[in-house]
Design a protein around this motif. Structure first.
Motif, PDB file in Angstrom:
ATOM      1  N   ASN A  15      -2.224   3.151  -7.498  1.00  0.00           N
ATOM      2  CA  ASN A  15      -3.282   4.096  -7.826  1.00  0.00           C
ATOM      3  C   ASN A  15      -4.540   3.311  -8.179  1.00  0.00           C
ATOM      4  N   MET A  16      -5.616   4.022  -8.480  1.00  0.00           N
ATOM      5  CA  MET A  16      -6.905   3.352  -8.636  1.00  0.00           C
ATOM      6  C   MET A  16      -7.077   2.638  -9.979  1.00  0.00           C
ATOM      7  N   ILE A  17      -6.055   2.728 -10.859  1.00  0.00           N
ATOM      8  CA  ILE A  17      -6.116   1.939 -12.090  1.00  0.00           C
ATOM      9  C   ILE A  17      -5.155   0.757 -12.006  1.00  0.00           C
ATOM     10  N   GLY A  18      -4.612   0.518 -10.806  1.00  0.00           N
ATOM     11  CA  GLY A  18      -3.809  -0.676 -10.574  1.00  0.00           C
ATOM     12  C   GLY A  18      -2.324  -0.541 -10.805  1.00  0.00           C
ATOM     13  N   ASN A  19      -1.817   0.678 -11.034  1.00  0.00           N
ATOM     14  CA  ASN A  19      -0.387   0.869 -11.244  1.00  0.00           C
ATOM     15  C   ASN A  19       0.341   1.009  -9.912  1.00  0.00           C
ATOM     16  N   LEU A  20       1.478   0.323  -9.762  1.00  0.00           N
ATOM     17  CA  LEU A  20       2.297   0.433  -8.561  1.00  0.00           C
ATOM     18  C   LEU A  20       3.035   1.763  -8.599  1.00  0.00           C
ATOM     19  N   VAL A  21       2.811   2.613  -7.597  1.00  0.00           N
ATOM     20  CA  VAL A  21       3.429   3.938  -7.588  1.00  0.00           C
ATOM     21  C   VAL A  21       4.455   4.097  -6.478  1.00  0.00           C
ATOM     22  N   SER A  22       4.500   3.160  -5.524  1.00  0.00           N
ATOM     23  CA  SER A  22       5.480   3.232  -4.438  1.00  0.00           C
ATOM     24  C   SER A  22       5.672   1.851  -3.840  1.00  0.00           C
ATOM     25  N   GLU A  23       6.926   1.535  -3.487  1.00  0.00           N
ATOM     26  CA  GLU A  23       7.225   0.256  -2.842  1.00  0.00           C
ATOM     27  C   GLU A  23       8.373   0.459  -1.853  1.00  0.00           C
ATOM     28  N   THR A  24       8.161   0.072  -0.608  1.00  0.00           N
ATOM     29  CA  THR A  24       9.192   0.179   0.419  1.00  0.00           C
ATOM     30  C   THR A  24       9.302  -1.150   1.152  1.00  0.00           C
ATOM     31  N   ILE A  25      10.504  -1.450   1.657  1.00  0.00           N
ATOM     32  CA  ILE A  25      10.775  -2.722   2.313  1.00  0.00           C
ATOM     33  C   ILE A  25      11.289  -2.477   3.727  1.00  0.00           C
ATOM     34  N   ASN A  26      10.794  -3.299   4.656  1.00  0.00           N
ATOM     35  CA  ASN A  26      11.269  -3.306   6.053  1.00  0.00           C
ATOM     36  C   ASN A  26      11.151  -1.944   6.734  1.00  0.00           C
ATOM     37  N   THR A  27      10.025  -1.308   6.537  1.00  0.00           N
ATOM     38  CA  THR A  27       9.772  -0.042   7.211  1.00  0.00           C
ATOM     39  C   THR A  27       8.279   0.133   7.410  1.00  0.00           C
ATOM     40  N   ASN A  28       7.905   0.890   8.435  1.00  0.00           N
ATOM     41  CA  ASN A  28       6.494   1.173   8.693  1.00  0.00           C
ATOM     42  C   ASN A  28       6.077   2.543   8.174  1.00  0.00           C
ATOM     43  N   THR A  29       7.043   3.316   7.652  1.00  0.00           N
ATOM     44  CA  THR A  29       6.759   4.686   7.223  1.00  0.00           C
ATOM     45  C   THR A  29       7.137   4.878   5.764  1.00  0.00           C
ATOM     46  N   VAL A  30       6.245   5.513   5.012  1.00  0.00           N
ATOM     47  CA  VAL A  30       6.462   5.756   3.592  1.00  0.00           C
ATOM     48  C   VAL A  30       6.293   7.241   3.306  1.00  0.00           C
ATOM     49  N   ASP A  31       7.246   7.812   2.597  1.00  0.00           N
ATOM     50  CA  ASP A  31       7.163   9.203   2.161  1.00  0.00           C
ATOM     51  C   ASP A  31       6.251   9.277   0.941  1.00  0.00           C
ATOM     52  N   VAL A  32       5.118   9.964   1.065  1.00  0.00           N
ATOM     53  CA  VAL A  32       4.141  10.039  -0.033  1.00  0.00           C
ATOM     54  C   VAL A  32       3.946  11.466  -0.526  1.00  0.00           C
ATOM     55  N   HIS A  33       4.840  12.383  -0.137  1.00  0.00           N
ATOM     56  CA  HIS A  33       4.604  13.788  -0.486  1.00  0.00           C
ATOM     57  C   HIS A  33       4.719  14.032  -1.994  1.00  0.00           C
ATOM     58  N   ASN A  34       5.371  13.102  -2.724  1.00  0.00           N
ATOM     59  CA  ASN A  34       5.475  13.246  -4.173  1.00  0.00           C
ATOM     60  C   ASN A  34       4.251  12.707  -4.914  1.00  0.00           C
ATOM     61  N   LEU A  35       3.354  12.032  -4.202  1.00  0.00           N
ATOM     62  CA  LEU A  35       2.149  11.506  -4.837  1.00  0.00           C
ATOM     63  C   LEU A  35       1.059  12.576  -4.886  1.00  0.00           C
ATOM     64  N   SER A  36       0.313  12.583  -5.971  1.00  0.00           N
ATOM     65  CA  SER A  36      -0.770  13.555  -6.125  1.00  0.00           C
ATOM     66  C   SER A  36      -1.898  13.270  -5.143  1.00  0.00           C
ATOM     67  N   GLN A  37      -2.686  14.288  -4.840  1.00  0.00           N
ATOM     68  CA  GLN A  37      -3.842  14.087  -3.983  1.00  0.00           C
ATOM     69  C   GLN A  37      -4.827  13.140  -4.669  1.00  0.00           C
ATOM     70  N   GLY A  38      -5.460  12.299  -3.864  1.00  0.00           N
ATOM     71  CA  GLY A  38      -6.422  11.368  -4.424  1.00  0.00           C
ATOM     72  C   GLY A  38      -6.523  10.093  -3.612  1.00  0.00           C
ATOM     73  N   ILE A  39      -7.147   9.084  -4.206  1.00  0.00           N
ATOM     74  CA  ILE A  39      -7.397   7.812  -3.533  1.00  0.00           C
ATOM     75  C   ILE A  39      -6.417   6.765  -4.048  1.00  0.00           C
ATOM     76  N   TYR A  40      -5.838   6.029  -3.119  1.00  0.00           N
ATOM     77  CA  TYR A  40      -4.879   4.972  -3.445  1.00  0.00           C
ATOM     78  C   TYR A  40      -5.232   3.709  -2.657  1.00  0.00           C
ATOM     79  N   LEU A  41      -4.572   2.616  -3.016  1.00  0.00           N
ATOM     80  CA  LEU A  41      -4.696   1.363  -2.276  1.00  0.00           C
ATOM     81  C   LEU A  41      -3.346   1.010  -1.680  1.00  0.00           C
ATOM     82  N   VAL A  42      -3.347   0.697  -0.383  1.00  0.00           N
ATOM     83  CA  VAL A  42      -2.121   0.339   0.332  1.00  0.00           C
ATOM     84  C   VAL A  42      -2.121  -1.167   0.592  1.00  0.00           C
ATOM     85  N   ALA A  43      -1.081  -1.851   0.124  1.00  0.00           N
ATOM     86  CA  ALA A  43      -0.914  -3.280   0.365  1.00  0.00           C
ATOM     87  C   ALA A  43       0.209  -3.473   1.371  1.00  0.00           C
ATOM     88  N   VAL A  44      -0.088  -4.127   2.487  1.00  0.00           N
ATOM     89  CA  VAL A  44       0.893  -4.366   3.545  1.00  0.00           C
ATOM     90  C   VAL A  44       1.185  -5.855   3.626  1.00  0.00           C
TER      91      VAL A  44
END
Length: 213
Positions: free
Chosen positions: A170-199
């Motif tokens: 999230n935009m305050i630097g908290n890790l809210v999701s982490e997935t390994i060895n996949t190109n697809t992430v389920d984000v439907h549980n995350l609130s609407q807003g702006i996030y940062l994606v690290a690949v």
């Protein structure tokens, strides 16, 4: 002037030896012009990492002369975090991180925000207590990853190479999701807003902004 004891006798003229110890300041610096995100730099930037005891003072100077209202925001690469930097003068910004371990490796860059946009420097790896063991963590290849933005329910990364890990902050630097060895992430549980994606792919890492609607 001479020294005497209580009986008025002169003391022998013995030399006094003093050993002075100062805290070592070990620094590494350089100049670059690579922008891993945002607008390209017209000139570039200077960077300096200084080990002072168990702290590291990080200083970046924007050399571009065509930017107005510049602020410096320190980016920690992993786990991602943003910290407002202190303006020293002009377009020079600094921040000191404390409680560091000598010999450990840190990786930081700076987001220069200004009127009409922003530019993000490369990440620079620095070994605490080292004399110029700076290495650039290049994001040139990973910058080619893409995804449909805004995102609805699922984030799907398009990238020619293997994706080892995807982190979402999230935009305050908290890790809210982490997935390994996949190109697809389920984000439907995350609130609407702006996030940062690290690949992550091998030793490469790149961060991009994502909007969830």
């Amino acid at each position: 002037m001479s020294a005497r004891d209580l009986a008025g006798n002169n003391f022998a003229n013995n030399p006094i030896s003093l050993n002075a110890t100062t805290t070592a300041v070990i620094s590494c610096s350089g100049t670059d012009s690579v922008a891993q995100q945002g607008a390209p730099f017209s000139i570039g930037y200077n960077y300096t990492f200084e080990t002072i005891g168990n702290s590291v003072k990080i200083t970046f100077e924007l050399l571009d002369t065509d930017k107005v209202g510049v602020v410096g925001i320190l980016w920690r690469q992993s786990p991602f975090a943003e910290t407002q930097m202190t303006n020293v003068s002009g377009n020079i910004f600094t921040h000191t991180i404390t409680g560091q371990t000598l010999g450990s490796t840190i990786s930081y860059g700076v987001k220069f925000a200004y009127v009409g946009g922003f530019s993000v420097t490369n990440y620079f790896q620095y070994v605490v207590g080292s004399n110029c063991a700076l290495n650039v963590s290049s994001a040139s290849e990973l910058d080619q990853f893409s995804f449909v933005n805004p995102v609805h329910d699922y984030l799907t990364i398009s990238y020619a190479s293997v994706v080892d890990k995807i982190e979402i902050y999230n935009m305050i630097g908290n890790l809210v999701s982490e997935t390994i060895n996949t190109n697809t992430v389920d984000v439907h549980n995350l609130s609407q807003g702006i996030y940062l994606v690290a690949v992550y792919s091998g030793k490469n890492r790149s961060v991009k902004k994502m909007v969830i609607k």
